[in-house]
Design a protein around this motif. Structure first.
Motif, PDB file in Angstrom:
ATOM      1  N   ILE A  50       2.152   9.802  -5.459  1.00 12.58           N
ATOM      2  CA  ILE A  50       1.765   9.127  -6.227  1.00 12.58           C
ATOM      3  C   ILE A  50       1.985   8.723  -7.628  1.00 12.58           C
ATOM      4  N   ARG A  51       2.668   9.136  -8.044  1.00  9.63           N
ATOM      5  CA  ARG A  51       3.555   8.873  -9.360  1.00  9.63           C
ATOM      6  C   ARG A  51       4.656   8.129  -9.172  1.00  9.63           C
ATOM      7  N   SER A  52       5.197   8.113  -7.978  1.00  9.36           N
ATOM      8  CA  SER A  52       6.052   7.269  -7.361  1.00  9.36           C
ATOM      9  C   SER A  52       5.451   5.349  -6.936  1.00  9.36           C
ATOM     10  N   PHE A  53       4.765   5.766  -6.908  1.00 10.25           N
ATOM     11  CA  PHE A  53       3.959   4.176  -6.157  1.00 10.25           C
ATOM     12  C   PHE A  53       3.616   4.087  -7.394  1.00 10.25           C
ATOM     13  N   ILE A  54       2.943   4.438  -8.458  1.00 16.26           N
ATOM     14  CA  ILE A  54       2.357   3.855  -9.436  1.00 16.26           C
ATOM     15  C   ILE A  54       4.194   3.456 -10.465  1.00 16.26           C
ATOM     16  N   ALA A  55       5.184   3.843 -10.250  1.00 14.06           N
ATOM     17  CA  ALA A  55       6.077   3.262 -10.764  1.00 14.06           C
ATOM     18  C   ALA A  55       6.670   2.115 -10.181  1.00 14.06           C
ATOM     19  N   GLN A  56       6.708   2.027  -9.443  1.00 12.56           N
ATOM     20  CA  GLN A  56       6.950   0.946  -8.034  1.00 12.56           C
ATOM     21  C   GLN A  56       5.782  -0.050  -8.211  1.00 12.56           C
TER      22      GLN A  56
ATOM     23  N   LYS B 255       3.990   1.715   1.981  1.00 11.45           N
ATOM     24  CA  LYS B 255       4.856   2.889   1.852  1.00 11.45           C
ATOM     25  C   LYS B 255       4.831   4.107   2.059  1.00 11.45           C
ATOM     26  N   PHE B 256       5.154   5.062   3.108  1.00  6.79           N
ATOM     27  CA  PHE B 256       4.679   6.103   3.500  1.00  6.79           C
ATOM     28  C   PHE B 256       5.582   7.026   2.993  1.00  6.79           C
ATOM     29  N   ALA B 257       4.980   8.156   2.434  1.00  8.30           N
ATOM     30  CA  ALA B 257       5.590   9.280   2.044  1.00  8.30           C
ATOM     31  C   ALA B 257       4.612  10.976   2.565  1.00  8.30           C
ATOM     32  N   ASP B 258       5.141  11.215   2.919  1.00  8.23           N
ATOM     33  CA  ASP B 258       4.714  12.786   4.342  1.00  8.23           C
ATOM     34  C   ASP B 258       4.723  13.955   3.034  1.00  8.23           C
TER      35      ASP B 258
ATOM     36  N   LYS C  17      -3.756   0.460 -13.613  1.00  5.85           N
ATOM     37  CA  LYS C  17      -4.912   0.102 -13.303  1.00  5.85           C
ATOM     38  C   LYS C  17      -4.669  -0.053 -10.963  1.00  5.85           C
ATOM     39  N   ILE C  18      -3.901   0.199 -10.536  1.00  6.34           N
ATOM     40  CA  ILE C  18      -3.441   0.786  -9.375  1.00  6.34           C
ATOM     41  C   ILE C  18      -5.148   1.646  -8.949  1.00  6.34           C
TER      42      ILE C  18
ATOM     43  N   LEU D 149       0.641  -1.437   0.181  1.00 11.15           N
ATOM     44  CA  LEU D 149       0.165   0.017  -0.107  1.00 11.15           C
ATOM     45  C   LEU D 149       1.143   1.187  -0.425  1.00 11.15           C
ATOM     46  N   GLY D 150       0.751   2.026  -1.058  1.00  6.12           N
ATOM     47  CA  GLY D 150       1.324   3.499  -0.785  1.00  6.12           C
ATOM     48  C   GLY D 150       0.193   4.382  -0.839  1.00  6.12           C
ATOM     49  N   PHE D 151       1.409   5.098   0.934  1.00  4.75           N
ATOM     50  CA  PHE D 151       0.134   6.058   1.863  1.00  4.75           C
ATOM     51  C   PHE D 151       0.695   7.680   1.199  1.00  4.75           C
TER      52      PHE D 151
END
Ligand code: AHR
Length: 326
Positions: free
Chosen positions: A83-89, A68-71, A115-116, A37-39
Motif C-alpha cells: 500500500i505504501r508503494s502504491f501511495i509512492a507511485q 499494479k498487483f501485489a501478492d 488523497k488516494i 489501480l494498485g491491488f
C-alpha cells in the motif's frame, strides 16, 4: 492598426491554445488516461483466492484499467508495504483484501492524506474511522456461518439421539472470514444443545494445514467426531483426505460442511465425501472495476456492497456443477 492586429493575433493564439488544450483534455490526453489501480491480494492460499485473483486481473483488462498487483503471501506487513508503494507511485485508487481485520489505521491514514481512495474487497477492516475507505465489496461472512449452521440444525433432526460432536477448522487467525464464520455458525447451532463444538483450531485456509489439524483431531477424538465444519473448501478437502486415511468415510461417518463453493468442493460432493458447501463468490473483479471508476468520477457509492450467494447441498451438486465458474 498594428496594435489591433497584434491583439487579434494574440487573441487568436490564446483561443487556439485554449481550444487545443481543451480538446486535449476532453478528447484524449486526460479523459482516456487509463485508471491505475494498485491491488494488494492476500496470497494464493486457496482455490477461492486463485479464482479471485483471476477475476480481478481479467476484469482490469476488460475495463482498460492498469493494474499494479501485489501478492502479500498471507502477511500483513507485506500488504502494508504494498500500500505504501502504491501511495509512492501515486496510483489513482488502491484496493485490497486485508489478510487480518485490525492494524490498518496508520497506513490507511497515509492513503487518505495522499488523497488516494481505498476500496476494500472480500475482507473487512475493523477501523473505527470509516472515512479511511470508500466502500467494502464482498460477502456477508456472518451470514455464511449462519447458513452452514442452519444446514446442520436441519440435518440434526434426522440424526440419532445423543450429543453431536463437531470439530471446527477455522480460517486464518484474526481474519474477517474466520471471526465471522465462527460467530454465525455458533449463533445458529446454539438453538440445539445437542450440537457441541468439541475442538476448534485454525487450518489457515489451506489444504495442507486442514489435513494436518484434522489428523490431530482424529488422533485425540477419533470416532467421537460426528461433524466437521471447515471455514473453507480447501481445508475441508485436506481434512477429507485425513478422514479417509484414518479409515473413516467422509460425508457418512463424519458429516462435512464447508464454505466457498469451488469446483473442488462440487467434485467432493459428487463423490459423496462432502455434504454441503455455502457459496462465497470470489468473482469480485467486474464490480471492483466499476466501483473504482465511479469513485474516480466523483460519484457516491454505497459504503457496503454485499455479494449475493447460495447454499449447495450434495443433492444438487451434479446438476449445478456445469454452471460453476470457479
Ligand atoms: O476471504 C475469503 C476466504 O479466503 C475464502 O473463503 C477462503 O477460501 C480464502 O482463502
Amino acid at each position: 492598426m498594428e496594435t489591433a492586429m497584434k491583439m487579434t493575433r494574440r487573441t487568436v493564439l490564446s483561443a487556439a491554445l485554449c481550444l487545443g488544450l481543451g480538446f486535449g483534455i476532453a478528447g484524449s490526453a486526460y479523459a482516456e488516461k487509463p485508471v491505475v489501480l494498485g491491488f494488494s491480494q492476500v496470497g494464493a492460499e486457496s482455490e477461492w483466492r486463485t479464482a479471485n485473483t483471476a477475476s480481478i486481473k481479467d476484469a482490469a483488462k476488460q475495463a482498460g484499467v492498469t493494474l499494479k498487483f501485489a501478492d502479500a503471501q498471507q502477511k500483513q506487513e507485506n500488504q502494508v508495504k504494498a500500500i505504501r508503494s502504491f501511495i509512492a507511485q501515486k496510483v489513482d485508487v488502491i484496493a485490497f483484501s486485508p489478510v487480518v481485520e485490525s492494524g490498518w489505521d496508520t497506513v490507511l491514514g497515509e492513503a487518505k492524506a495522499a488523497k488516494i481512495p481505498v476500496i476494500l474487497t472480500d475482507r473487512a477492516v475493523d477501523a473505527k474511522d470509516k472515512s479511511l475507505y470508500v466502500t467494502f465489496i464482498g460477502s456477508d461472512f456472518v451470514e455464511e456461518g449462519r447458513r452452514a449452521g442452519r444446514w446442520l440444525l436441519e440435518r440434526a433432526k434426522t440424526m440419532p439421539a445423543g450429543d453431536i460432536n463437531i470439530v471446527e477448522l477455522q480460517g486464518t487467525v484474526g481474519s474477517a472470514p474466520a471471526i465471522d464464520r465462527k460467530a454465525g455458525f455458533a449463533e445458529i447451532i446454539a438453538a440445539n444443545p445437542k450440537l457441541k463444538v468439541i475442538r476448534s483450531q485454525t487450518g489457515d485456509f489451506t489444504r495442507a494445514k486442514g489435513k494436518e489439524v484434522m489428523e490431530a483431531f482424529l488422533k485425540t477424538d477419533g470416532k467421537k467426531i460426528n461433524v466437521l465444519y471447515a471455514h473453507n473448501d480447501d481445508m475441508a478437502i485436506g481434512a477429507i483426505q485425513a478422514i479417509e486415511e484414518a479409515g473413516l468415510k467422509p460425508g457418512k461417518d463424519i458429516l462435512v460442511i464447508s464454505i466457498d463453493g469451488v469446483k473442488g468442493a462440487f467434485e467432493a460432493m459428487m463423490a459423496g465425501k462432502l455434504n454441503v458447501t455455502v457459496e462465497c463468490s470470489p468473482l469480485l473483479g467486474p464490480q471492483l472495476m466499476k466501483v473504482a471508476k465511479q469513485v474516480l468520477a466523483g460519484e457516491t457509492v454505497p459504503k457496503r456492497i454485499t455479494t449475493e450467494e447460495s447454499v449447495f447441498p450434495a443433492e444438487v451438486a451434479a446438476k449445478e456443477f456445469p454452471n460453476r465458474k470457479y
